[in-house]
Design an enzyme around this catalytic site. Structure first.
Site, PDB file in Angstrom:
ATOM      1  N   GLY A 260       0.833  -1.199   0.000  1.00  0.00           N
ATOM      2  CA  GLY A 260       0.000   0.000   0.000  1.00  0.00           C
ATOM      3  C   GLY A 260       0.865   1.246   0.000  1.00  0.00           C
ATOM      4  N   ILE A 487      -1.268  -5.150   4.704  1.00  0.00           N
ATOM      5  CA  ILE A 487      -0.783  -4.706   3.395  1.00  0.00           C
ATOM      6  C   ILE A 487       0.646  -5.205   3.159  1.00  0.00           C
ATOM      7  CG2 ILE A 487      -2.368  -2.753   3.324  1.00  0.00           C
ATOM      8  CD1 ILE A 487      -0.065  -0.931   4.156  1.00  0.00           C
ATOM      9  N   GLY A 488       0.915  -6.354   3.766  1.00  0.00           N
ATOM     10  CA  GLY A 488       2.259  -6.916   3.674  1.00  0.00           C
ATOM     11  C   GLY A 488       3.075  -6.645   4.920  1.00  0.00           C
ATOM     12  N   GLN A 648       9.970  -4.412   8.318  1.00  0.00           N
ATOM     13  CA  GLN A 648       9.502  -3.049   8.093  1.00  0.00           C
ATOM     14  C   GLN A 648      10.665  -2.067   8.120  1.00  0.00           C
ATOM     15  OE1 GLN A 648       6.239  -1.688   7.506  1.00  0.00           O
ATOM     16  NE2 GLN A 648       6.125  -3.808   6.860  1.00  0.00           N
ATOM     17  N   GLY A 714       6.237   1.294  11.074  1.00  0.00           N
ATOM     18  CA  GLY A 714       6.249   0.934   9.666  1.00  0.00           C
ATOM     19  C   GLY A 714       6.922   1.964   8.779  1.00  0.00           C
ATOM     20  N   GLU A 715       6.924   3.213   9.200  1.00  0.00           N
ATOM     21  CA  GLU A 715       7.500   4.264   8.360  1.00  0.00           C
ATOM     22  C   GLU A 715       8.820   4.783   8.905  1.00  0.00           C
ATOM     23  OE1 GLU A 715       3.642   6.577   6.806  1.00  0.00           O
ATOM     24  OE2 GLU A 715       3.630   6.090   8.917  1.00  0.00           O
TER      25      GLU A 715
END
Lengths: 757, 352
Positions: A260, A487-488, A648, A714-715
């Site tokens: 995503g 989303i993975g 991630q 995640g980011e």
């Protein structure tokens, strides 16, 4: 300050009784994926009746449609529907983000397509052709003849429109457009050391492995949409709002999403047009973007020009700090990437200024891409910090430590946890930072010029209201449900772990059900809030379930009931959970849970942190820059799964590498058209570019974040990592490239680049 | 819809006869053609599937020392043919630097010669492209031109030929063996691809229906085996087309260059042989100064076709480096990162 929220108390997860949470459990959905049994949106069988839609994009960037000639197309075999603006069924008019009530994100409001004859950007959908097969639809779409009255030459680059910049009302996340503290101008003017540097970052395009795809199926006035979506509830609301249906008439199914990264937050033309066409045709309609169509039909990352000014004492302490971003939005709506936001949280400096300004370009709507804000803002600021360190001859880590704030540098709020200095030190030790050449262009390895660079990482932690249900079946199997997506990222796996840890069950006895808007409401995947929010809802559902189990066994105090490895200890007796259920709850037990952002979100500055390190080589003849190794050391509260968290983080580091060296959406300025629309032309690192990348999480629990005591990660890995690569390149060859991506031509023609010998 | 016929002839002559119909295209691996068809860039009316033609998948080492490579030999099979790697190491290195392992397993020798340019205006059917449609114009001119040609281009077309494989082939005087309706003929690879001139839609000397059946390397090419390299600059380490590439091969005796071969890739619409530079090196000592002079000569006629002046200096540097590497001697094994100017990180396994 004694009225600060107390945080989340000690709980069952702290006890680590089952020993599941945090462990590097393999993905529970992994076997389905490697066996090809995980069904993605476009792969659902169309009940033998699906028709296939293909979108026709505008051939001009500005202007209006004069006529659409579908005569030839409509006669082609297999064509069943041609939808254009004169014949599209009435649906909701476009609502700009500025028209929404304050604080309402744009992800859940109607999105009309083909609604009028105006062209806003090259590739904007102007027709949908539906046919019996994908190939027929694609071919017929190419034969639709659209004539245009071309508008003015499109505005396509931020640098050319700077004279028309404006200040938005606020920026993404409803953050302040500008912030200031003290007297920046005066303090900067008087600072003994000054850095004043302007950086630019390019357009970036989304290329998730799975392109956007949808299949709409109508029955009895209700639509089920199989779609690649990050936010099932918002997607439902978009379809309902667009088609003017009650939300209960729309169901979103997104069991698996092939990436995503923000591109599937908004509901795009595939979803809206498949729903419209399927209703009109009375049969399922599938639409998938081609790889090339993703570039214009999904969001792209804003192009930015960022000026950073740092005023420091000779010892490195920052006196004045300014970060000003100029970036773009579209002509028809507003997206303002919060590019300078990280600067507001990261370093202490008494005199500060941050600003965002926008220009309007005749391009598709820019939008979210992994770590919007930080991802590009830190490419600038973390390189500027390196420039300052070099200017005063101080180690870049020491410079950062000298500017580490004790409280939030703008608001004065306490940090929930902040172990950034520990990340620097641990990273330096693990990476061998002491081997970094103090002077650039002094370390050689054959034809390589070798350099080291580092940068800080920071990413704000968010939470959104989330609900979940836990159901314990009579046979002792636990199912947890929430309208969340994977989303993975590993959502299936971490929700399974959280539930297994709470209920004391082996993971094989727990199933997580997600990806369906009919399940309890969830915010979905975005902004790194998914794990903490949906996981906390699962936690509360499981806690309530335990409570109900105790009550079923006649206990008023739930702490008298304990479960481990599926064995229930109750009233001095231990029995397998299925026996417990047979005895006390033969119908099964169900419980709901909910988390809402609490006072802790307001009282504390909550961020995940890290330090990124890169070693690069630059070829002395060709100037080719390449990564040799990379390390990120992070803290993000409790780690829910060591393996998916590491994936991630390394994925983020690699994207940082990609931002530094490769990614750039190339626009033909004459036409306002993205030209490198496939993965041969739009480069991301190949395996051979990612030679040695590792990520480490330092142990931490953050009791102000949520009951899991985790923070979004995640980011995090993309934040700062690209700057670490840029700084390493400077260290390797002495060239400071302030325009991303750093390609070989920007290096070998710089006068500072060493002459081949 | 582009309804096309699909034929699977049993013999070369049947294939040639079938392909003589206008609008025909040969299908080998399809690694390029199928993408072009999906994008509507080419719309052949009939596909002649040559994958099953007998005898075209062989690598024949000829009695005189040359080698004939069948048009259907897969890139991977060719690059891993031990005789070929030993005698023509730069050819193996070039093949292994192209595409990905999966594509190399499928892609064929004939298809490599006939692959189309990667110019994004050629791929974008909404853009005018003289190569796609004769006389339509060239919208690449004045557009996004960073990677376009610096040699041999015309106002009609500034695209480049993307092949790696063809670059050492042209340096080694490879010959293309062609079967047509009137029988077999041979064309030196150097004159096989056409420069754009005012007819960029004509990409090679092939006449309608003609089929490449093999490519032949002459025995003389093996004389360079001790000093032959291919070097490719790309913007990522693997799975990228060349920004600029160079094949360099030397015959050296007693510290003197007897003969040199130099060809460039990624700079023109054909693999670019540089005979002037080669001749300058004959009789010279293999040192940096001589190599730099040769590189200067190799690019003497180059001029930018857009925002790509950097490719000229880059090409000079890469010719020089390729010559230095060739002079140093062909490595015993093809490097882990074939054709890369830099060695991999020690101890790290690479998957190019």
């Amino acid at each position: 300050m004694d009225d600060l929220a107390p945080g989340y108390p000690s709980n069952i997860l702290d006890e680590d009784r089952q020993g599941v949470l945090g462990r590097p459990l393999d993905r529970v959905d992994g076997p389905l994926k490697v066996a090809g049994k995980a069904i993605y949106a476009y792969e659902y069988a169309g009940q033998g009746k699906a028709a296939y839609g293909f979108i026709v994009g505008a051939a001009v960037a500005t202007g209006r449609i004069l006529a659409i000639d579908t005569a030839e197309t409509s006669r082609l075999p297999g064509v069943v529907l041609i939808m254009t603006h004169p014949n599209v069924p009435t649906h909701r008019a476009y609502v700009t983000s500025g028209e929404l009530p304050s604080g309402q994100p744009p992800y859940g409001v109607g999105r009309p397509f083909l609604a009028d004859g105006r062209v806003r950007y090259h590739g904007e959908p102007v027709a949908l052709v539906v046919a019996e097969s994908f190939e027929q639809a694609r071919d017929a779409a190419a034969r639709v003849k659209v004539s245009y009255e071309a508008g003015p030459k499109p505005a396509t680059r931020v640098k050319h429109e700077a004279a028309h910049a404006y200040a938005p009302k606020d920026v993404r996340g409803f953050l302040e457009t500008d912030s200031s503290k003290g007297d920046f101008a005066g303090a900067f003017a008087g600072a003994p050391v000054q850095i004043d540097a302007t950086y630019d970052t390019p357009f970036q395009n989304h290329h998730a492995l799975e392109p956007h795809a949808s299949m709409a199926v109508w029955q009895d006035g209700a639509v089920t949409l199989y779609v690649a979506a990050q936010l099932p509830i918002d997607c439902r609301d978009v379809i309902a709002d667009t088609l003017q249906l009650p939300p209960e008439k729309v169901r979103i199914i997104c069991k698996f999403v092939g990436g995503g990264f923000g591109s599937k937050l908004r509901t795009e033309a595939d979803a809206v047009l498949s729903a419209l066409a399927a209703r009109q045709l009375g049969r399922p309609v599938k639409i998938a973007f081609t790889r090339q169509q993703v570039v214009v039909n999904a969001a792209h990352r804003t192009e930015s020009i960022q000026r950073v000014r740092l005023g420091a004492e000779r010892g490195g302490r920052l006196i004045a700090l300014a970060h000003e971003a100029l970036e773009h939005t579209s002509t028809f709506d507003e997206f303002a990437e919060q590019t300078v936001d990280a600067t507001r949280h990261l370093y202490a400096a008494p005199n500060r200024l941050t600003t965002h300004r926008l220009v309007r370009l005749d391009l598709p709507m820019p939008g979210d891409m992994r770590a919007p804000g930080e991802a590009i803002g830190m490419l600038a600021t973390e390189q500027a910090m390196d420039e300052l360190a070099c200017a005063i001859g101080l180690d870049p880590i020491e410079l950062r430590i000298r500017n580490e704030p004790k409280v939030h540098p703008e608001t004065g709020k306490p940090f929930s946890t902040r172990h950034l200095v520990e990340c620097y030190r641990e990273g330096a030790q693990r990476f061998g930072w002491d081997r970094r050449p103090a002077q650039p262009a002094t370390l050689r390895d054959g034809r390589w010029l070798v350099g080291y660079g580092m940068a800080a990482s920071i990413r704000s932690n968010f939470m959104a209201t989330s609900q979940a249900r836990a159901r314990l079946a009579p046979d002792g199997r636990l199912t947890v449900q929430t309208a969340m997506t994977d989303i993975g990222t590993g959502t299936y796996t971490i929700l399974t772990q959280i539930a297994a840890e709470c209920l004391g069950l082996p993971v094989g006895q727990v199933t997580a059900e997600i990806g369906d808007s009919d399940l309890p409401r969830s915010p979905g995947s975005g902004g790194s809030f998914g794990a903490g929010s949906s996981g906390s809802a699962v936690y509360y559902a499981c806690m309530t379930l335990l409570d109900r189990m105790a009550r079923a066994a006649g206990l008023n105090d739930p702490s008298l009931l304990a479960i481990k490895h599926g064995q229930v200890s109750v009233g001095g007796q231990t029995m397998p959970i299925d026996a417990f259920m047979a005895q006390y709850a033969p119908q099964g037990i169900e419980a709901d849970g909910e988390i809402k952002p609490g006072q802790e979100m307001r009282d504390y500055s909550q961020n995940a942190y890290g330090a990124c390190f890169a070693e690069v080589g630059v070829d002395i003849d060709s100037g080719e820059p390449r990564l040799r190794r990379m390390l990120g050391v992070f803290t993000a509260g409790r780690i829910l799964n060591a393996k998916t968290a590491r994936s991630q983080a390394t994925g983020g580091l690699i994207w940082g590498l990609s931002s530094a060296l490769h990614e750039e959406g190339l626009i033909d300025e004459r036409y306002g058209k993205f030209m490198n629309n496939d993965l041969a032309g739009y480069h991301v690192p190949a395996h051979a570019d990612v030679v040695d990348v590792d990520a480490v999480f330092l142990p931490e629990v953050d009791d102000k974040s949520n009951p899991l005591k985790s923070k979004g990660l995640g980011e995090l890995g993309i934040c700062g990592s690209g700057a670490a690569v840029a700084n390493a390149i400077y260290n390797a060859c002495g060239v400071r490239v302030r325009s991303y991506p750093i390609t070989l031509d920007k290096l070998i023609f710089d006068p500072a680049f060493p002459t081949p010998d | 819809m582009n309804i096309f016929d699909y034929l699977r002839p049993a013999t070369v002559s049947e294939a040639v006869a079938a392909a003589s119909e206008p609008g025909s295209a040969y299908l080998a691996a399809g690694t390029n053609l199928l993408d072009l068809m999906k994008g509507g860039i080419t719309r052949p009316r009939r596909l002649i599937d040559i994958n099953h033609l007998p005898g075209l998948d062989r690598i024949e080492h000829l009695p005189g020392g040359g080698v004939r490579i069948g048009a259907l030999v897969r890139n991977s099979d060719l690059a891993h043919d031990s005789d070929l790697t030993r005698r023509f190491p730069a050819v193996a290195e070039a093949i292994l630097s192209g595409a990905s392992a999966q594509l190399r397993n499928a892609a064929t020798v004939g298809g490599n010669l006939l692959q189309r340019t990667r110019c994004s205006y050629f791929y974008d059917v909404a853009s005018a492209c003289n190569k796609r449609e004769a006389g339509a114009g060239c919208e690449a001119r004045g557009g996004d031109t960073r990677l376009h040609a610096v040699l041999g281009w015309s106002e009609s077309c500034i695209a480049t030929h993307p092949s790696d494989f063809c670059v050492p082939l042209v340096a080694f005087d490879a010959v293309v063996e062609i079967e047509g309706a009137t029988g077999r003929r041979e064309v030196p690879l150097e004159s096989f691809h056409r420069l754009p001139g005012d007819a960029p839609e004509r990409e090679s000397v092939l006449e309608p229906g003609e089929l490449i059946v093999s490519v032949r390397l002459p025995a003389e090419a093996a004389a360079f085996s001790a000093h032959a390299r291919y070097l490719k600059v790309r913007e990522r380490t693997s799975y990228a087309f060349a920004v600029v590439s160079a094949a360099a091969a030397l015959r050296i005796e007693e510290a003197t260059i007897l003969e040199a071969r130099i060809a460039l890739g990624g700079v023109a619409l054909k693999p670019w042989r540089t005979r002037t530079a080669e001749e300058m090196l004959a009789g010279a000592r293999p040192d940096l100064a001589a190599f730099r002079r040769a590189a200067e000569a190799a690019l003497a006629d180059a001029k930018p076709s857009g925002d790509n002046a950097f490719k000229i200096e880059l090409a000079r540097r890469i010719v020089t480096r390729a010559l230095v590497l060739a002079a140093a001697g062909t490595p015993e094994r093809v490097p882990a990162l074939p054709a890369s100017p830099f060695a991999p990180v020690p101890g790290v396994l690479l998957h190019a």
